[in-house]
Write a protein that holds these residues in place. Structure first.
Motif, PDB file in Angstrom:
ATOM      1  N   GLN A   1       0.819  -1.250   0.026  1.00  0.00           N
ATOM      2  CA  GLN A   1      -0.067   0.017   0.047  1.00  0.00           C
ATOM      3  C   GLN A   1       0.795   1.213   0.078  1.00  0.00           C
TER       4      GLN A   1
ATOM      5  N   ARG B   1       1.490   4.148  -2.814  1.00  0.00           N
ATOM      6  CA  ARG B   1       1.213   5.383  -2.936  1.00  0.00           C
ATOM      7  C   ARG B   1       2.278   6.462  -3.424  1.00  0.00           C
TER       8      ARG B   1
ATOM      9  N   ASN C   1       1.684   6.213  -7.263  1.00  0.00           N
ATOM     10  CA  ASN C   1       0.442   6.988  -7.690  1.00  0.00           C
ATOM     11  C   ASN C   1       0.471   8.309  -7.331  1.00  0.00           C
ATOM     12  N   ILE C   2       0.856   8.877  -6.134  1.00  0.00           N
ATOM     13  CA  ILE C   2       0.597  10.124  -5.812  1.00  0.00           C
ATOM     14  C   ILE C   2       1.879  10.935  -6.084  1.00  0.00           C
TER      15      ILE C   2
ATOM     16  N   PHE D   1       3.165   6.778   4.203  1.00  0.00           N
ATOM     17  CA  PHE D   1       2.880   6.689   3.173  1.00  0.00           C
ATOM     18  C   PHE D   1       2.000   5.519   2.870  1.00  0.00           C
TER      19      PHE D   1
ATOM     20  N   ARG E   1      -6.152   6.943   3.125  1.00  0.00           N
ATOM     21  CA  ARG E   1      -5.525   7.990   2.380  1.00  0.00           C
ATOM     22  C   ARG E   1      -4.543   8.622   3.129  1.00  0.00           C
ATOM     23  N   MET E   2      -3.135   9.106   2.573  1.00  0.00           N
ATOM     24  CA  MET E   2      -2.349   9.937   3.083  1.00  0.00           C
ATOM     25  C   MET E   2      -3.016  11.139   3.393  1.00  0.00           C
TER      26      MET E   2
END
Length: 346
Positions: free
Chosen positions: A38, A42, A45-46, A145, A150-151
């Motif tokens: 996970q 992030r 993707n982020i 992360f 969500r972050m």
């Protein structure tokens, strides 16, 4: 202004970064691997990064504990590999100091790049410091992360400002909310968000005017393991610095913090620095007691005017900012403002 460190190149979307398990090896344990994936997702993707593991990153907690030399080899490989632009710590722990005999400081100094982590990663930050490289006290893969659901926007903001931009970082805002609630890392808890609480903002404990200095510090318990080793910073590093300290989820009793701070006083460190930034305590436990300890030690040293800014979010509570070692920082005592006056990267 005391010491200067080499700044690494900023990260860009598409860059390859490595994840490393330099302390606790839980990222590779079967029951926690989902959490690692996970956090990796992030980063991809982020932040648009390409994430690779070092050979031993996911070997599991037992292997990692038993092989500090292999951890050090992973770190050296990540620094040596020209295709890797940044190194992200999976998580902290308690004994990464065991890597010290196997570190090649020349490899780090000759291959400057982003390294980020916190807690027991303080040891690796001191390794980078000895090698002359600025590193970053900030989010880890398994914690920030990989935060459930969500972050936090605050954490994302300061990762971007510090690692992906070569503009001066500027004013570090205090987050409106915080948490250190413990939600076990079970896959059935994946969609359980931690409860947030209102934050009270920065608190100026003492000092007037404006103080500036280069940032040095970390997790106070981990720094204890470095004292009298070759990693302990030299006098020129402390001179004129802004010392940042925070306590871990172990929530050490105030008496121990008093002993440790008195040692900093006895070494002459507290007389050399220009100010202190103190992190928000985990669960806000001992919030007032730690303040009293700080007051007590500074009064013993007759440092009643040394600026101290308290309740800063850079450690074991979420969300968190990013602190670049060696960057010029400012404490504005009149307005209780903390700023980083230059970029963390080039």
């Amino acid at each position: 202004m005391s010491f200067k460190l080499i700044k690494p190149m900023k990260l860009n979307k598409g860059d390859k970064v490595a994840t490393v398990s330099l302390s606790w090896g839980g990222a590779g344990d079967d029951e926690i691997l989902w959490r690692y994936e996970q956090g990796k997702e992030r980063l991809q993707n982020i932040f648009g990064l390409e994430v690779v593991e070092m050979p031993h990153t996911l070997k599991g907690s037992e292997f990692i504990y038993n092989n500090p030399k292999k951890r050090a080899e992973d770190l050296m490989m990540a620094f040596s590999d020209k295709s890797i632009k940044g190194i992200f710590s999976c998580i902290g722990g308690e004994e990464s100091i065991r890597m010290l005999p196997y570190i090649d400081f020349n490899i780090i100094g000759s291959n400057p790049k982003v390294f980020i982590g916190y807690s027991d990663s303080t040891t690796t930050h001191l390794i980078c410091l000895k090698a002359g490289l600025s590193s970053f006290y900030g989010a880890s893969v398994l914690n920030e992360f990989a935060e459930n659901v969500r972050m936090h926007d605050y954490t994302v903001k300061y990762v971007n400002k510090t690692l992906f931009s070569n503009e001066p970082i500027g004013k570090i805002e205090s987050p409106e909310y915080w948490t250190s609630e413990r939600v076990p890392w079970l896959i059935e808890n994946k969609y359980t968000e931690r409860k947030m609480q209102p934050n009270t903002g920065y608190e100026l404990l003492q000092g007037t005017g404006i103080a500036q200095g280069r940032l040095i510090g970390g997790c106070v318990e981990v720094l204890e393991m470095a004292k009298q080793t070759s990693l302990w910073p030299s006098d020129d590093v402390w001179k004129g610095a802004v010392l940042f300290l925070e306590t871990s989820e172990d929530m050490p009793e105030p008496t121990y913090v008093e002993y440790w701070l008195r040692n900093y006083g006895t070494q002459g460190i507290l007389n050399k620095i220009n100010g202190i930034i103190w992190g928000k305590p985990y669960n806000n436990k001992y919030y007032d007691e730690y303040k009293e300890v700080i007051y007590k030690i500074l009064r013993e040293l007759k440092l009643n005017e040394l600026p101290v800014l308290y309740n800063v979010s850079f450690g074991h509570t979420l969300p968190m900012t990013v602190i670049p070692y060696g960057a010029l920082a400012e404490i504005n005592c009149e307005e209780s403002i903390f700023s980083i006056l230059e970029s963390g990267v080039i």
